[in-house]
Write a protein that holds these residues in place. Structure first.
Motif, PDB file in Angstrom:
ATOM      1  N   LEU A 152      -5.563   0.701  -1.648  1.00  0.00           N
ATOM      2  CA  LEU A 152      -6.312   1.946  -1.762  1.00  0.00           C
ATOM      3  C   LEU A 152      -6.417   2.395  -3.220  1.00  0.00           C
ATOM      4  CD1 LEU A 152      -4.656   3.957   1.167  1.00  0.00           C
ATOM      5  CD2 LEU A 152      -6.783   2.632   1.241  1.00  0.00           C
ATOM      6  N   ASN A 153      -7.587   2.914  -3.582  1.00  0.00           N
ATOM      7  CA  ASN A 153      -7.716   3.570  -4.880  1.00  0.00           C
ATOM      8  C   ASN A 153      -7.480   5.072  -4.684  1.00  0.00           C
ATOM      9  OD1 ASN A 153     -10.060   4.578  -3.738  1.00  0.00           O
ATOM     10  ND2 ASN A 153     -11.443   3.298  -4.946  1.00  0.00           N
ATOM     11  N   SER A 154      -7.809   5.870  -5.679  1.00  0.00           N
ATOM     12  CA  SER A 154      -7.554   7.311  -5.586  1.00  0.00           C
ATOM     13  C   SER A 154      -8.282   7.947  -4.407  1.00  0.00           C
ATOM     14  CB  SER A 154      -7.972   7.995  -6.890  1.00  0.00           C
ATOM     15  OG  SER A 154      -7.213   7.515  -7.980  1.00  0.00           O
ATOM     16  N   ALA A 155      -9.560   7.572  -4.227  1.00  0.00           N
ATOM     17  CA  ALA A 155     -10.339   8.151  -3.130  1.00  0.00           C
ATOM     18  C   ALA A 155      -9.783   7.711  -1.780  1.00  0.00           C
ATOM     19  CB  ALA A 155     -11.811   7.746  -3.254  1.00  0.00           C
ATOM     20  N   GLY A 156      -9.383   6.452  -1.681  1.00  0.00           N
ATOM     21  CA  GLY A 156      -8.812   5.963  -0.429  1.00  0.00           C
ATOM     22  C   GLY A 156      -7.506   6.654  -0.085  1.00  0.00           C
ATOM     23  N   ILE A 200       0.849  -1.197   0.000  1.00  0.00           N
ATOM     24  CA  ILE A 200       0.000   0.000   0.000  1.00  0.00           C
ATOM     25  C   ILE A 200       0.880   1.242   0.000  1.00  0.00           C
ATOM     26  CG2 ILE A 200      -1.781   1.271   1.255  1.00  0.00           C
ATOM     27  CD1 ILE A 200      -2.797  -1.357   2.349  1.00  0.00           C
ATOM     28  N   THR A 201       2.000   1.170   0.707  1.00  0.00           N
ATOM     29  CA  THR A 201       2.951   2.281   0.700  1.00  0.00           C
ATOM     30  C   THR A 201       3.770   2.278  -0.583  1.00  0.00           C
ATOM     31  OG1 THR A 201       3.087   2.370   3.109  1.00  0.00           O
ATOM     32  CG2 THR A 201       4.943   3.262   1.888  1.00  0.00           C
ATOM     33  N   GLN A 202       4.173   1.099  -1.055  1.00  0.00           N
ATOM     34  CA  GLN A 202       4.939   1.034  -2.298  1.00  0.00           C
ATOM     35  C   GLN A 202       4.168   1.694  -3.439  1.00  0.00           C
ATOM     36  OE1 GLN A 202       6.944  -2.698  -3.356  1.00  0.00           O
ATOM     37  NE2 GLN A 202       6.228  -2.465  -5.450  1.00  0.00           N
ATOM     38  N   CYS A 203       2.855   1.495  -3.457  1.00  0.00           N
ATOM     39  CA  CYS A 203       2.016   2.070  -4.507  1.00  0.00           C
ATOM     40  C   CYS A 203       1.609   3.511  -4.214  1.00  0.00           C
ATOM     41  CB  CYS A 203       0.760   1.224  -4.692  1.00  0.00           C
ATOM     42  SG  CYS A 203       1.072  -0.465  -5.254  1.00  0.00           S
ATOM     43  N   ALA A 204       2.078   4.044  -3.100  1.00  0.00           N
ATOM     44  CA  ALA A 204       1.615   5.364  -2.669  1.00  0.00           C
ATOM     45  C   ALA A 204       2.168   6.502  -3.513  1.00  0.00           C
ATOM     46  CB  ALA A 204       1.981   5.595  -1.202  1.00  0.00           C
ATOM     47  N   GLY A 205       3.104   6.189  -4.405  1.00  0.00           N
ATOM     48  CA  GLY A 205       3.588   7.210  -5.318  1.00  0.00           C
ATOM     49  C   GLY A 205       3.090   6.996  -6.732  1.00  0.00           C
ATOM     50  N   ASP A 262     -15.735  -0.504  -2.681  1.00  0.00           N
ATOM     51  CA  ASP A 262     -15.083  -0.175  -3.940  1.00  0.00           C
ATOM     52  C   ASP A 262     -14.942   1.331  -4.133  1.00  0.00           C
ATOM     53  OD1 ASP A 262     -17.872  -0.131  -4.037  1.00  0.00           O
ATOM     54  OD2 ASP A 262     -17.907  -0.313  -6.218  1.00  0.00           O
ATOM     55  N   GLY A 263     -15.577   2.105  -3.256  1.00  0.00           N
ATOM     56  CA  GLY A 263     -15.412   3.552  -3.322  1.00  0.00           C
ATOM     57  C   GLY A 263     -14.048   4.001  -2.816  1.00  0.00           C
ATOM     58  N   TYR A 264     -13.360   3.127  -2.059  1.00  0.00           N
ATOM     59  CA  TYR A 264     -12.080   3.508  -1.445  1.00  0.00           C
ATOM     60  C   TYR A 264     -10.963   2.488  -1.659  1.00  0.00           C
ATOM     61  CZ  TYR A 264     -15.461   6.530   0.766  1.00  0.00           C
ATOM     62  OH  TYR A 264     -16.475   7.434   0.966  1.00  0.00           O
ATOM     63  N   LEU A 265     -11.340   1.287  -2.125  1.00  0.00           N
ATOM     64  CA  LEU A 265     -10.360   0.229  -2.334  1.00  0.00           C
ATOM     65  C   LEU A 265     -10.355  -0.195  -3.798  1.00  0.00           C
ATOM     66  CD1 LEU A 265     -11.227  -1.943   0.804  1.00  0.00           C
ATOM     67  CD2 LEU A 265      -9.390  -0.249   0.594  1.00  0.00           C
ATOM     68  N   ALA A 266      -9.168  -0.422  -4.334  1.00  0.00           N
ATOM     69  CA  ALA A 266      -9.052  -0.781  -5.743  1.00  0.00           C
ATOM     70  C   ALA A 266      -9.402  -2.238  -6.006  1.00  0.00           C
ATOM     71  CB  ALA A 266      -7.632  -0.493  -6.232  1.00  0.00           C
ATOM     72  N   ASP A 267      -9.041  -3.106  -5.061  1.00  0.00           N
ATOM     73  CA  ASP A 267      -9.248  -4.546  -5.242  1.00  0.00           C
ATOM     74  C   ASP A 267      -9.728  -5.214  -3.962  1.00  0.00           C
ATOM     75  OD1 ASP A 267      -7.007  -4.255  -3.734  1.00  0.00           O
ATOM     76  OD2 ASP A 267      -5.644  -5.340  -5.072  1.00  0.00           O
ATOM     77  N   GLY A 268     -10.223  -4.424  -3.041  1.00  0.00           N
ATOM     78  CA  GLY A 268     -10.656  -4.950  -1.756  1.00  0.00           C
ATOM     79  C   GLY A 268      -9.568  -4.877  -0.699  1.00  0.00           C
ATOM     80  N   ILE A 269      -8.336  -4.556  -1.106  1.00  0.00           N
ATOM     81  CA  ILE A 269      -7.208  -4.509  -0.170  1.00  0.00           C
ATOM     82  C   ILE A 269      -6.428  -3.194  -0.297  1.00  0.00           C
ATOM     83  CG2 ILE A 269      -5.015  -5.574   0.492  1.00  0.00           C
ATOM     84  CD1 ILE A 269      -6.160  -8.246  -0.425  1.00  0.00           C
ATOM     85  N   PRO A 322       0.965   7.378  -9.821  1.00  0.00           N
ATOM     86  CA  PRO A 322       0.038   8.418 -10.291  1.00  0.00           C
ATOM     87  C   PRO A 322      -1.336   7.871 -10.670  1.00  0.00           C
ATOM     88  CG  PRO A 322       1.709   7.937 -11.961  1.00  0.00           C
ATOM     89  CD  PRO A 322       2.132   7.230 -10.712  1.00  0.00           C
ATOM     90  N   GLU A 323      -1.401   6.571 -11.006  1.00  0.00           N
ATOM     91  CA  GLU A 323      -2.687   5.984 -11.367  1.00  0.00           C
ATOM     92  C   GLU A 323      -3.666   6.020 -10.200  1.00  0.00           C
ATOM     93  OE1 GLU A 323      -4.592   1.708 -12.907  1.00  0.00           O
ATOM     94  OE2 GLU A 323      -2.412   1.968 -12.737  1.00  0.00           O
ATOM     95  N   PHE A 324      -3.142   5.860  -8.987  1.00  0.00           N
ATOM     96  CA  PHE A 324      -3.999   5.846  -7.802  1.00  0.00           C
ATOM     97  C   PHE A 324      -3.850   7.118  -6.959  1.00  0.00           C
ATOM     98  CE2 PHE A 324      -3.108   1.259  -8.591  1.00  0.00           C
ATOM     99  CZ  PHE A 324      -4.405   0.890  -8.954  1.00  0.00           C
ATOM    100  N   GLU A 325      -3.144   8.106  -7.503  1.00  0.00           N
ATOM    101  CA  GLU A 325      -2.960   9.373  -6.784  1.00  0.00           C
ATOM    102  C   GLU A 325      -2.541   9.086  -5.341  1.00  0.00           C
ATOM    103  OE1 GLU A 325      -6.324  11.964  -7.271  1.00  0.00           O
ATOM    104  OE2 GLU A 325      -6.672  11.258  -9.312  1.00  0.00           O
ATOM    105  N   GLY A 326      -1.427   8.386  -5.190  1.00  0.00           N
ATOM    106  CA  GLY A 326      -0.970   7.904  -3.895  1.00  0.00           C
ATOM    107  C   GLY A 326      -0.775   8.980  -2.850  1.00  0.00           C
TER     108      GLY A 326
END
Length: 360
Positions: A322-326, A81-86, A313-320, A88-92
């Motif tokens: 975070l997506n952009s909103a999360g 979740i932190t690795q993906c925090a940068g 799904d409003g806050y999680l990309a795959d259930g685990i 841009p697809e998920f606005e980390g």
């Protein structure tokens, strides 16, 4: 540096005379003096090759020393979740923090996909900055003991120099920029992988999870630690909830077993808050906030059964993850926490870059 050479020569000469007067054979005297001379010479060469790092002298004129004018640092240590925090697809959330603290703090992403706290414990010493050089000589204490420990540990361990022998690079033995000014904020964000079901390889028993979190804190708070940094602000983040329906759907499509469940994530989120209270440091309750938002959205829906994946799904990309909103929710929570507990580190008050502006 000349003074240091003179003092070293004087010590060697005095040692030679004392040993000779004590009746020791001249061969033993020469051997003992030679060993001491080699150690002292290595120490002096190490200092000189480091560009005068431990002296007030300037490096040699033909040496170009590359310094890294780093800012203060915000370090985030976590899992995927932190690795993906940068990303841009998920606005980390770390991308947001980087923009927020530009020219004030460097935001370092030390997220490792698949890591739980047990695995993270094996690499944390390579992630946190080393604030002191520990002695490697057991039983030695004081200035002499520390000096002997350093000399022994670096006897034939010279700093690396480029092949042209004109460029000196700072010694790097971990992932942290050692020329940075200070580690201002350290984020620990684990729990999702630890909370996996017991038969899964990423699972960490909850008491072991607690011990690992306390160990991370001790590295920064224990005066005997080589990472001791009492001024660093520690921030815990709870794991987010798990969208059970989303995880089941993904597992069905990919033919995998379900290893993450929301009820387990809740227990590990509670443990994070418990540890934070034990060590008297703030935490971000990401689990609680997303649960609150999901329930709020469900209550406004006419039929909760028709809400896709129960609203997660409003806050999680795959259930685990975070997506952009999360990520935006987490970023806002971090801002609120910093403003509440460390107002001096808010962007409006944190010191800006000492670099000149374009108009200077």
């Amino acid at each position: 540096m000349r003074t240091v050479y003179f003092v070293t020569f004087f010590i060697l000469f005095t040692l030679f005379i004392l040993l000779y007067m004590a009746g020791i054979s001249r061969y033993q005297v020469l051997l003992a003096t030679s060993l001491f001379a080699i150690t002292a010479l290595n120490y002096l060469i190490s200092i000189r090759w480091a560009g005068g790092a431990f002296t007030k002298e300037e490096p040699a004129q033909n040496a170009v020393v590359y310094e890294y004018p780093m800012y203060d640092v915000l370090l985030a240590f976590g899992d995927s979740i932190t690795q993906c925090a940068g990303d841009p697809e998920f606005e980390g959330y770390l991308a947001y923090l980087s923009r927020l603290y530009q020219r004030q703090m460097d935001v370092l992403n030390r997220g490792f996909s698949g890591y739980n706290t047990t695995r993270a414990r094996t690499v944390v010493s390579k992630v946190l900055p080393v604030t002191r050089r520990p002695s490697t000589t057991k039983g030695s204490s004081g200035l002499l003991g520390n000096w002997i420990g350093y000399a022994n540990s670096s006897l034939f361990d010279f700093p690396k120099v480029k092949s042209d022998s004109k460029t000196i690079w700072p010694e790097r033995d971990n992932t942290f920029p050692q020329n940075s000014r200070a580690l201002r904020i350290c984020i620990f964000f684990f729990g999702t992988n630890d909370a996996a079901i017991g038969s899964w390889h990423q699972h960490t028993p909850i008491e072991k999870f607690r011990d690992n979190l306390l160990y991370f804190v001790s590295l920064l708070r224990d005066p005997s630690s080589k990472h001791y940094s009492p001024s660093t602000k520690i921030l815990f983040i709870t794991p987010p909830p798990v969208g059970d329906r989303m995880v089941k759907e993904k597992a069905k499509i990919e033919g995998e077993n379900v290893v993450n469940k929301n009820e387990r994530a809740r227990k590990y989120a509670q443990m994070v808050k418990r540890v934070a209270n034990e060590v008297n440091t703030p935490y971000v309750d990401l689990y609680g906030k997303i649960e609150e938002l999901v329930k709020k959205n469900q209550s406004t829906a006419k039929d909760t059964q028709t809400v896709d994946f129960e609203g997660y799904d409003g806050y999680l990309a795959d259930g685990i993850h975070l997506n952009s909103a999360g990520n935006r929710v987490l970023f806002d929570l971090i801002q609120e926490t910093i403003g509440k507990y460390w107002p001096e580190l808010k962007p409006s008050k944190a010191p800006r870059s000492y670099m000149p502006t374009s108009k200077d």
